[in-house]
Design an enzyme around this catalytic site. Structure first.
Site, PDB file in Angstrom:
ATOM      1  N   GLY A 216       0.601  -1.175  -0.369  1.00  0.00           N
ATOM      2  CA  GLY A 216      -0.105  -0.210   0.279  1.00  0.00           C
ATOM      3  C   GLY A 216       0.780   1.764   0.047  1.00  0.00           C
ATOM      4  O   GLY A 216       2.108   1.090  -0.910  1.00  0.00           O
TER       5      GLY A 216
ATOM      6  N   ASP B   3       8.366  -6.282  15.243  1.00  0.00           N
ATOM      7  CA  ASP B   3       6.635  -5.526  15.482  1.00  0.00           C
ATOM      8  C   ASP B   3       7.385  -4.247  15.602  1.00  0.00           C
ATOM      9  O   ASP B   3       8.249  -4.659  16.844  1.00  0.00           O
ATOM     10  CB  ASP B   3       6.659  -6.711  16.062  1.00  0.00           C
ATOM     11  CG  ASP B   3       4.959  -6.425  17.434  1.00  0.00           C
ATOM     12  OD1 ASP B   3       4.807  -5.226  16.712  1.00  0.00           O
ATOM     13  OD2 ASP B   3       4.592  -7.030  17.719  1.00  0.00           O
TER      14      ASP B   3
ATOM     15  N   ASN C   4       5.249   4.869   9.098  1.00  0.00           N
ATOM     16  CA  ASN C   4       3.628   4.697   8.008  1.00  0.00           C
ATOM     17  C   ASN C   4       3.397   3.482   8.337  1.00  0.00           C
ATOM     18  O   ASN C   4       1.585   3.122   8.164  1.00  0.00           O
ATOM     19  CB  ASN C   4       4.368   4.804   6.601  1.00  0.00           C
ATOM     20  CG  ASN C   4       3.164   3.824   5.500  1.00  0.00           C
ATOM     21  OD1 ASN C   4       1.874   4.250   5.484  1.00  0.00           O
ATOM     22  ND2 ASN C   4       3.338   2.576   5.483  1.00  0.00           N
TER      23      ASN C   4
ATOM     24  N   GLY D  14       0.523   1.088  10.270  1.00  0.00           N
ATOM     25  CA  GLY D  14      -0.846   2.074  11.251  1.00  0.00           C
ATOM     26  C   GLY D  14      -2.056   1.180  10.853  1.00  0.00           C
ATOM     27  O   GLY D  14      -1.881   0.047  10.072  1.00  0.00           O
TER      28      GLY D  14
ATOM     29  N   LEU E 130     -18.327   4.064  19.447  1.00  0.00           N
ATOM     30  CA  LEU E 130     -17.223   4.314  20.378  1.00  0.00           C
ATOM     31  C   LEU E 130     -17.957   3.334  21.958  1.00  0.00           C
ATOM     32  O   LEU E 130     -17.072   2.837  22.301  1.00  0.00           O
ATOM     33  CB  LEU E 130     -17.203   5.526  21.427  1.00  0.00           C
ATOM     34  CG  LEU E 130     -16.378   6.219  22.667  1.00  0.00           C
ATOM     35  CD1 LEU E 130     -14.828   5.340  22.766  1.00  0.00           C
ATOM     36  CD2 LEU E 130     -16.834   7.232  22.799  1.00  0.00           C
TER      37      LEU E 130
ATOM     38  N   ASN F 259     -14.266  10.868  12.509  1.00  0.00           N
ATOM     39  CA  ASN F 259     -14.614   9.703  11.306  1.00  0.00           C
ATOM     40  C   ASN F 259     -15.655   8.671  12.422  1.00  0.00           C
ATOM     41  O   ASN F 259     -15.011   8.262  13.497  1.00  0.00           O
ATOM     42  CB  ASN F 259     -14.029   9.187  10.961  1.00  0.00           C
ATOM     43  CG  ASN F 259     -14.621   8.582   9.379  1.00  0.00           C
ATOM     44  OD1 ASN F 259     -15.667   9.029   9.326  1.00  0.00           O
ATOM     45  ND2 ASN F 259     -13.395   7.871   9.318  1.00  0.00           N
TER      46      ASN F 259
ATOM     47  N   TYR G  17      -8.619   5.621  16.002  1.00  0.00           N
ATOM     48  CA  TYR G  17      -7.697   6.146  15.402  1.00  0.00           C
ATOM     49  C   TYR G  17      -7.604   7.114  15.321  1.00  0.00           C
ATOM     50  O   TYR G  17      -6.772   7.655  14.402  1.00  0.00           O
ATOM     51  CB  TYR G  17      -9.053   5.540  14.216  1.00  0.00           C
ATOM     52  CG  TYR G  17      -7.668   5.639  12.912  1.00  0.00           C
ATOM     53  CD1 TYR G  17      -6.585   4.509  12.277  1.00  0.00           C
ATOM     54  CD2 TYR G  17      -8.291   6.562  11.489  1.00  0.00           C
ATOM     55  CE1 TYR G  17      -6.219   4.073  11.784  1.00  0.00           C
ATOM     56  CE2 TYR G  17      -7.647   6.210  10.502  1.00  0.00           C
ATOM     57  CZ  TYR G  17      -6.725   6.298  10.238  1.00  0.00           C
ATOM     58  OH  TYR G  17      -5.311   6.293   9.220  1.00  0.00           O
TER      59      TYR G  17
ATOM     60  N   LYS H 212      -4.052   9.385  15.520  1.00  0.00           N
ATOM     61  CA  LYS H 212      -3.568  10.308  14.556  1.00  0.00           C
ATOM     62  C   LYS H 212      -3.391  11.694  14.329  1.00  0.00           C
ATOM     63  O   LYS H 212      -2.496  12.710  14.244  1.00  0.00           O
ATOM     64  CB  LYS H 212      -4.577   9.401  13.579  1.00  0.00           C
ATOM     65  CG  LYS H 212      -4.594   8.359  12.578  1.00  0.00           C
ATOM     66  CD  LYS H 212      -2.864   7.827  12.026  1.00  0.00           C
ATOM     67  CE  LYS H 212      -3.463   6.606  11.617  1.00  0.00           C
ATOM     68  NZ  LYS H 212      -1.720   6.550  10.872  1.00  0.00           N
TER      69      LYS H 212
ATOM     70  N   THR I 248      -6.160   1.825  -1.961  1.00  0.00           N
ATOM     71  CA  THR I 248      -5.298   1.182  -1.888  1.00  0.00           C
ATOM     72  C   THR I 248      -6.419  -0.358  -1.120  1.00  0.00           C
ATOM     73  O   THR I 248      -7.705   0.061  -1.837  1.00  0.00           O
ATOM     74  CB  THR I 248      -4.458   1.018  -0.145  1.00  0.00           C
ATOM     75  OG1 THR I 248      -5.666   1.065   0.853  1.00  0.00           O
ATOM     76  CG2 THR I 248      -4.456   2.919  -0.233  1.00  0.00           C
TER      77      THR I 248
END
Lengths: 422, 449
Positions: B217, B260, B287, B289, B296, B349, B355, B359, B390
């Site tokens: 990706g 890892d 990169n 992730g 929630l 989002n 996430y 981020k 991707t």
């Protein structure tokens, strides 16, 4: 002219049981994959190496240039030469001896030693009578002669011939031979199951610790050795039925290696090359020795490494106590047990031409990251697996640490090698 | 591919889609390419920063056509490639009229994948000056939405004493095809970081860049793009992705490190790789992730922790190790750190609290690190990708995916290479004056800033 040959690192596919996840891969596929992982790990794409030596025990005649074809399918420069070697299960060891000797002599600076075997994709050949008829038909000068030649084919000729793993001179399978050795050396079922359980537990721990993160590259979705059973115990192994040596036999599927698929590769270079290329130096390949026994004459088929070890230790002025790690390939758990007993047996050692018993190997230094019972044993790939893992163990242990590697092979042969940590 | 998607891809389906307003999106100019048409430039005050920077970039420039009141609007005879406005030094609301007069013919006359770039001073001075500095931001974002055919508009705010050398890499990036999917954005260039005198096509020759999550990706695209520009890549990915990691690294002559990144000693392992070779990495691109999406109300501690661990905690630990001055395999002075944030972190989002937390944290992290690393010449920046095409986004159901990827000013999803090119710009040694920035690569996604 004198150079040290050092192990930079290694790579292998995960090993799988025959018919498992690698069943559809050919020897060439797997060897190429092992090379690709090694090339990526050490940034060798596009490089011309001195030579790549590898081999397979079960090899179709059309694979006569197996290693060269794998090199051409890899990211190495196509100007990298290659050769195939074969010494049964010692193949992977012999390729390392070959490459390291060339390095020592200054003939090459860097090379890859490897091996591969697919028990799943084993070559099947036609019967000898059918082969002769087909050759005769091929040589025929007229259609009539050809028809005549082919008319000799009988139904029984059409049965395919699977590769035999029986010893040609005794008709006994390797397990059959080892069963005799097991009885002769009074190796108990408990001893064997303990060795098998330790192999699985040690290998599982090594995987959990991430030991194989820079030794194995996944292949065809297989990310870990598939034969490994982390939860195996002596108790569970004790329940298995005998596989060799008749109803009273002590050798089971649990304490004998499974037929396996896989490939391995080891990057070996001169110290000068390693320094010039900023490559890590894990261990020096110090010396090695091959020995053979007269198994048709009744000697123990898989104990040839004992004589080899005795001669090698004498040449190097070393004793078992000098080794931090001892790797004895687990063809069968009973092979390991009998080998250890033979090391301590004055009579046996003298009989194979040594001056006396080699001495005892401390069990806590034996196969500490697991061996073939848990990992699997794709015949020619085992040498590369052991050399790469052992070199890493020695590097972690520190400079001057030593390891003895012992691998038995069909035909009553055996090879041993000494590595020293850097 | 769903039946609906298959139908959509047929000629008949395409015809219907076009009638429904779903035209094929413009094909974007990419790579190290310049606009075809003329680069037009004008200064609104007496600044020469932009013309001097364009001279360093060796781009010939032409004078603009200016919209004058009372006339019929004048137009460019042939399409222009870009309009670069030097707004440094503007001081009053009236100066914005001069900008309008420049923009009106340009927006009409700019070519496909053309560029409108406004260079302005950081908001400072009296109330009016600060107000109009913010006006420029609003103008740029609006122009970006009105431009068609893949053309973009962006605003660069420069420090008071920024030189053409400081601005060089940023203006070069914005004019070239590398910035294809960067649209409607504003970011900042500081002063005095570099003495660059030209835009280097291969700025990373002799430099090693660590890329995490490099097996596929966006990570694979980053590796390929940086290798194209001369970098040696150390690709890092989890051992289970080793096969594709090896394939990518062998393709670009890089080196694979199966690891890892959440391991406690990940940073030490990476630096040991360099120390063993007597080298130091030039840069790291964080990169790698993961997503573990849930509303929630359904997020338990494990789902929360795993995302924060991989996306944020791991890179903080690795940074700490690589920035340790006693670490022989640590980041070289003058090095670069780039994190990958996300529009989800900026705008929020649904279903991605974990996430978004990680981020947005990446964005906060680089902003915090930047001033502290300035004395070592190390920059810390982030990119924030929007919808990027991707394997991962291909799993989103067709209709939802079409809606997502058209919800931006360029009416399409970005390509992994668009993220990679933006990272390459931030990593460029000539981008020394760009630090603490979060650059969105989202085609001006409708959500967020």
């Amino acid at each position: 002219m004198n150079h040290n040959a050092v192990v930079i690192g290694g790579n292998r596919t995960p090993f799988a049981k025959v018919g498992g996840k690698l069943a559809q891969a050919s020897n060439q596929d797997m060897l190429t994959s092992a090379l690709e992982g090694l090339i990526a790990r050490y940034g060798l794409a596009g490089e011309r190496l001195g030579e790549v030596a590898a081999g397979a025990v079960l090899k179709d005649a059309s694979d006569f240039n197996l290693t060269r074809e794998a090199v051409l399918g890899s990211s190495l420069a196509p100007s990298t030469p290659a050769c195939d070697l074969q010494q049964a299960c010692a193949t992977g060891m012999e390729t390392a001896v070959y490459i390291s000797n060339k390095i020592r002599l200054g003939q090459i600076e860097v090379g890859i030693a490897g091996g591969v075997d697919s028990a799943s994709d084993a070559p099947i050949s036609v019967s000898d009578p059918l082969r002769r008829i087909l050759l005769r038909a091929n040589a025929a000068r007229s259609a009539r002669q050809r028809v005549k030649a082919l008319s000799a084919i009988r139904p029984q000729h059409l049965a395919p011939k699977a590769p035999s793993i029986n010893e040609p001179r005794t008709g006994l399978s390797m397990g059959g031979h080892q069963a005799k050795t097991t009885v002769a050396w009074e190796v108990t079922r408990e001893e064997q199951d303990e060795i098998a359980a330790a192999s699985h537990q040690n290998l599982a721990r090594a995987w959990d610790e991430g030991f194989f993160d820079d030794l194995v590259t996944p292949y065809l979705g297989l990310t870990k050795d598939a034969i490994l059973r982390p939860d195996t115990t002596v108790e569970k192994l004790a329940k298995l039925k005998p596989a060799f040596g008749g109803p009273e036999g002590t050798m089971t599927a649990g304490n004998s290696t499974a037929l396996s698929d896989g490939a391995s590769a080891v990057l070996i270079a001169s110290e000068e090359w390693a320094d010039a290329h900023d490559a890590p130096k894990l261990a020096t390949i110090v010396d090695s020795e091959v020995a053979a026994v007269d198994h048709p004459g009744g000697e123990d088929l898989l104990l040839a490494p004992v004589a080899a070890a005795g001669r090698l230790l004498k040449r190097q002025g070393l004793t078992p106590a000098d080794f931090d790690f001892v790797e004895i390939h687990e063809a069968f758990a009973s092979t390991v047990a009998a080998t250890l007993k033979a090391y301590e047996d004055e009579d046996y050692c003298v009989k194979v031409g040594l001056e006396g018993a080699i001495g005892a190997i401390p069990r806590d230094r034996l196969n500490v990251k697991g061996s073939s019972l848990a990992a699997g044993h794709p015949f020619a790939a085992t040498g590369g697996r052991i050399i790469a893992s052992t070199a890493k163990m020695l590097h972690e242990k520190g400079p001057g640490s030593k390891a003895l590697i012992s691998v038995c092979a069909a035909g009553g042969q055996g090879i041993v090698m000494i590595l020293e940590g850097i | 591919m769903s039946a609906l998607e298959t139908l959509y891809r047929t000629p008949v389906g395409k015809g219907i889609a076009r009638k429904a307003g779903l035209a094929d999106p413009p094909r974007l100019r990419r790579g190290r390419t310049w606009p075809d048409g003329a680069i037009v430039t004008a200064a609104l005050a007496d600044s020469t920063l932009v013309t001097e920077t364009l001279a360093l970039l060796r781009r010939p420039v032409e004078a603009p056509i200016v919209d004058t009141p009372a006339d019929t609007p004048p137009a460019y005879g042939t399409r222009i490639g870009a309009l670069v406005v030097d707004a440094v030094g503007i001081s009053s609301l009236d100066d914005l009229e001069a900008l309008r007069a420049l923009l009106r013919p340009a927006v009409r006359g700019v070519e496909r994948s053309g560029r409108i770039v406004i260079v302005a001073a950081e908001p400072a001075g009296d109330w009016e000056r600060q107000a109009i500095a913010q006006s420029l931001d609003g103008i740029t974002r609006t122009v970006a939405k009105e431009l068609r055919g893949g053309a973009t508009a962006n605003l660069v705010m420069v420090a008071e004493d920024a030189t053409p050398a400081d601005l060089l890499s940023t203006l070069g990036f914005l004019l070239q095809g590398r910035s294809a999917f960067v649209d409607g954005q504003t970011w900042h260039v500081a002063a005095g970081g570099t003495a660059a005198t030209e835009l280097d096509e291969r700025p990373f020759v002799g430099r090693t860049v660590i890329v995490t999550g490099a097996a596929r990706g966006i990570g694979a695209a980053i590796s390929r793009t940086l290798a194209r520009d001369g970098a040696t890549i150390l690709g890092v990915d989890i051992p289970a992705s080793g096969e594709s990691l090896a394939a990518v690294m062998n393709e670009i002559g890089g080196t694979a490190l199966q690891m890892d990144i959440t391991a406690a000693d990940a940073g030490e392992k990476i630096s040991a790789h360099f120390a063993a070779r007597g080298e130091r990495p030039y840069a790291i691109v964080h990169n790698a992730g993961i997503t573990r999406d849930r509303m929630l109300v359904n997020i338990d501690a494990a789902r929360w922790a795993s995302v924060l661990e991989v996306n944020l905690a791991a890179q903080m630990r690795i940074n700490a190790s690589l920035l340790d001055p006693d670490n022989a395999g640590g980041l070289a002075d003058g090095g670069r750190i780039v994190g990958v944030a996300s529009t989800s972190g900026i705008a929020g989002n649904k279903g991605q609290t974990n996430y978004a937390a990680s981020k947005a944290g990446v964005a906060g992290l680089v902003r915090a690190m930047a001033p502290d690393l300035a004395s070592r010449g190390i920059t810390a920046n982030a990119v924030a990708p929007g919808f990027i095409v991707t394997d991962m986004t291909a799993k989103i159901p067709f209709v939802q995916r079409e809606v997502f990827q058209r919800s931006n000013s360029l009416s399409q999803g970005g390509q992994p290479v668009d993220v990679a090119e933006t990272i390459g710009y931030l990593l460029d040694p000539a981008s020394a004056s760009v630090t603490g920035q979060v650059v969105r690569v989202c085609g001006q996604n409708l959500v967020g800033q």
